[in-house]
Scaffold this motif. Structure first.
Motif, mmCIF file in Angstrom:
data_model
loop_
_atom_site.group_PDB
_atom_site.id
_atom_site.type_symbol
_atom_site.label_atom_id
_atom_site.label_comp_id
_atom_site.label_asym_id
_atom_site.label_seq_id
_atom_site.Cartn_x
_atom_site.Cartn_y
_atom_site.Cartn_z
ATOM 1 N N ARG A 1 -24.748 61.885 -18.051
ATOM 2 C CA ARG A 1 -23.793 61.043 -18.764
ATOM 3 C C ARG A 1 -23.496 61.586 -20.168
ATOM 4 O O ARG A 1 -24.152 62.492 -20.651
ATOM 5 N N TRP A 2 -22.511 60.976 -20.830
ATOM 6 C CA TRP A 2 -22.152 61.391 -22.182
ATOM 7 C C TRP A 2 -23.244 60.994 -23.169
ATOM 8 O O TRP A 2 -24.244 60.367 -22.776
ATOM 9 N N LEU A 3 -23.062 61.316 -24.447
ATOM 10 C CA LEU A 3 -24.123 61.142 -25.432
ATOM 11 C C LEU A 3 -23.969 59.893 -26.285
ATOM 12 O O LEU A 3 -24.582 59.795 -27.342
ATOM 13 N N ARG A 4 -23.191 58.913 -25.801
ATOM 14 C CA ARG A 4 -23.106 57.623 -26.497
ATOM 15 C C ARG A 4 -23.403 56.496 -25.510
ATOM 16 O O ARG A 4 -22.623 55.568 -25.337
ATOM 17 N N CYS A 5 -24.567 56.612 -24.869
ATOM 18 C CA CYS A 5 -24.963 55.598 -23.883
ATOM 19 C C CYS A 5 -25.300 54.259 -24.529
ATOM 20 O O CYS A 5 -25.500 53.260 -23.832
ATOM 21 N N ASP A 6 -25.372 54.220 -25.869
ATOM 22 C CA ASP A 6 -25.602 52.954 -26.568
ATOM 23 C C ASP A 6 -24.372 52.058 -26.541
ATOM 24 O O ASP A 6 -24.473 50.849 -26.783
ATOM 25 N N ILE A 7 -23.201 52.631 -26.263
ATOM 26 C CA ILE A 7 -21.976 51.847 -26.121
ATOM 27 C C ILE A 7 -21.847 51.433 -24.659
ATOM 28 O O ILE A 7 -21.907 52.269 -23.765
ATOM 29 N N LYS A 8 -21.669 50.142 -24.415
ATOM 30 C CA LYS A 8 -21.553 49.662 -23.029
ATOM 31 C C LYS A 8 -20.129 49.890 -22.544
ATOM 32 O O LYS A 8 -19.318 48.972 -22.395
ATOM 33 N N SER A 9 -19.846 51.146 -22.303
ATOM 34 C CA SER A 9 -18.491 51.623 -22.027
ATOM 35 C C SER A 9 -18.098 51.434 -20.570
ATOM 36 O O SER A 9 -18.934 51.390 -19.675
ATOM 37 N N LEU A 10 -16.772 51.376 -20.330
ATOM 38 C CA LEU A 10 -16.263 51.351 -18.963
ATOM 39 C C LEU A 10 -16.383 52.706 -18.281
ATOM 40 O O LEU A 10 -16.182 52.804 -17.072
ATOM 41 N N ASN A 11 -16.718 53.756 -19.031
ATOM 42 C CA ASN A 11 -16.855 55.097 -18.463
ATOM 43 C C ASN A 11 -18.177 55.203 -17.720
ATOM 44 O O ASN A 11 -19.182 55.675 -18.248
ATOM 45 N N LEU A 12 -18.201 54.766 -16.477
ATOM 46 C CA LEU A 12 -19.442 54.616 -15.719
ATOM 47 C C LEU A 12 -19.554 55.582 -14.544
ATOM 48 O O LEU A 12 -20.405 55.381 -13.675
ATOM 49 N N LEU A 13 -18.743 56.634 -14.507
ATOM 50 C CA LEU A 13 -18.779 57.522 -13.351
ATOM 51 C C LEU A 13 -20.149 58.181 -13.193
ATOM 52 O O LEU A 13 -20.657 58.312 -12.070
ATOM 53 N N GLY A 14 -20.780 58.591 -14.304
ATOM 54 C CA GLY A 14 -22.122 59.161 -14.220
ATOM 55 C C GLY A 14 -23.113 58.183 -13.622
ATOM 56 O O GLY A 14 -23.949 58.544 -12.779
ATOM 57 N N ASN A 15 -23.028 56.917 -14.041
ATOM 58 C CA ASN A 15 -23.901 55.870 -13.500
ATOM 59 C C ASN A 15 -23.625 55.638 -12.017
ATOM 60 O O ASN A 15 -24.543 55.460 -11.217
ATOM 61 N N VAL A 16 -22.344 55.643 -11.654
ATOM 62 C CA VAL A 16 -21.952 55.422 -10.255
ATOM 63 C C VAL A 16 -22.514 56.523 -9.363
ATOM 64 O O VAL A 16 -23.076 56.251 -8.284
ATOM 65 N N LEU A 17 -22.374 57.780 -9.793
ATOM 66 C CA LEU A 17 -22.870 58.891 -8.990
ATOM 67 C C LEU A 17 -24.390 58.831 -8.857
ATOM 68 O O LEU A 17 -24.947 59.137 -7.793
ATOM 69 N N ALA A 18 -25.061 58.429 -9.934
ATOM 70 C CA ALA A 18 -26.519 58.308 -9.887
ATOM 71 C C ALA A 18 -26.942 57.190 -8.940
ATOM 72 O O ALA A 18 -27.846 57.369 -8.109
ATOM 73 N N LYS A 19 -26.289 56.029 -9.036
ATOM 74 C CA LYS A 19 -26.627 54.907 -8.162
ATOM 75 C C LYS A 19 -26.360 55.238 -6.700
ATOM 76 O O LYS A 19 -27.100 54.805 -5.809
ATOM 77 N N GLN A 20 -25.311 56.025 -6.437
ATOM 78 C CA GLN A 20 -25.025 56.430 -5.066
ATOM 79 C C GLN A 20 -26.141 57.305 -4.510
ATOM 80 O O GLN A 20 -26.485 57.209 -3.323
ATOM 81 N N LYS A 21 -26.726 58.161 -5.342
ATOM 82 C CA LYS A 21 -27.873 58.964 -4.906
ATOM 83 C C LYS A 21 -29.018 58.050 -4.464
ATOM 84 O O LYS A 21 -29.670 58.311 -3.455
ATOM 85 N N ALA A 22 -29.247 56.996 -5.235
ATOM 86 C CA ALA A 22 -30.300 56.046 -4.865
ATOM 87 C C ALA A 22 -29.976 55.380 -3.537
ATOM 88 O O ALA A 22 -30.844 55.254 -2.667
ATOM 89 N N ALA A 23 -28.723 54.952 -3.371
ATOM 90 C CA ALA A 23 -28.323 54.286 -2.137
ATOM 91 C C ALA A 23 -28.511 55.206 -0.932
ATOM 92 O O ALA A 23 -29.022 54.788 0.119
#
Length: 290
Positions: free
Chosen positions: A139-161
């Motif tokens: 992910r990007w380097l401003r994870c402290d902002i609860k941003s709508l830019n969640l593609l990194g999170n989505v790809l990671a969660k899909q790996k878990a699924a």
């Protein structure tokens, strides 16, 4: 009939629509919040609304509402949707403007959309614990902002699924950061350890409540970087989030944490966190028993 909030007004959910040139849709140019509801009451709403305001400030969006105005709208929405147990999802974008990567040169009104969803406490998983896998944090380097830019999170969660797991544990090199939708904790020698709240992780509201709970109960905490090796050698491990509360992690990459069952400190923290919920929202119907 379900209701939602659009531009500060409560409308039928079917009518809550935004323009195709909304910058949240085109650029992910916005932020969001999720507030847990128990017994028809919001849990830690002040903390969530303050974080929303901090996130909007961080990306230069001026909210046209005060926290009190917004809270009143959320209370009304809960009542109209007859929500007892669930979440409120709030999203703020920069608004509608001609497509251009730079901010609009003239003022546009930020777009607020909000809806509710019924969910119950995941008590079965909280009793048994969950499985996770490790993955590199891309992910990007401003994870402290609860941003709508969640593609990194989505790809990671899909790996878990795809691995049949509940969550991923992300890392940058050997440094453990957080889950795709959660903060990560380990316990070693009766010390609770979690990554400090900096630009690499989201400053979780549940995490902060838990840190206060630990202090109240004289449980030692270290907010610091910890490594993959420390994670694997932990006595206990758990994750926290608004929807998962305090969730034991019993397996990482197919390897058990300690004896593969939720540990005593994790169980105690679940109990104490449940007490904090009850202080604000009333008695919980489903208790975590072992």
């Amino acid at each position: 009939m379900e209701f939602a909030i659009l531009h500060g007004e409560i409308v039928k959910r079917s009518e809550a629509k935004v323009d195709v040139e909304d910058r949240g849709y085109q650029f992910g140019d916005g932020v969001y919040e999720v507030i847990r509801v128990y017994n028809g009451k919001m849990f830690t709403e002040h903390e969530h609304l303050n974080r929303l305001a901090k996130s909007t400030d961080s990306i230069g969006i001026s909210l046209p509402f005060t926290n009190e105005n917004l809270k009143g709208l959320l209370v009304e929405l809960i009542e109209k949707n007859k929500l007892q147990n669930g979440i409120i999802y709030m999203q703020v974008t920069r608004g509608v403007a001609l497509r251009n990567h730079a901010f609009p040169t003239e003022y546009v009104t930020p777009c607020l959309t909000t809806y509710t969803k019924k969910i119950e406490r995941p008590v079965d998983s909280m009793r048994s614990g969950v499985k996770t896998i490790l993955t590199e944090d891309i992910r990007w380097l401003r994870c402290d902002i609860k941003s709508l830019n969640l593609l990194g999170n989505v790809l990671a969660k899909q790996k878990a699924a795809e691995a049949g797991c509940f969550e991923v544990i992300q890392h940058r090199g050997q440094e453990v950061t957080e889950g795709s939708t959660s903060n990560i904790f380990i316990v070693k020698n009766d010390i609770v350890i979690t990554h400090a709240s900096d630009h690499l992780i989201l400053k979780g509201i549940t995490k902060d409540v838990l840190l206060v709970v630990c202090a109240k109960n004289n449980l030692r905490v270290e907010e610091r970087m910890f490594t993959i090796e420390e994670l694997k050698q932990a006595d206990e491990c758990f994750l926290t989030s608004s929807t998962s509360e305090v969730m034991p992690i019993v397996e990482i990459d197919g390897n058990k944490i300690s004896n593969g069952i939720p540990g005593p400190i994790t169980r105690k923290l679940q109990e104490w966190f449940g007490q904090e919920i009850e202080k604000q929202c009333g008695s919980l119907n489903e208790k975590i028993t072992f």
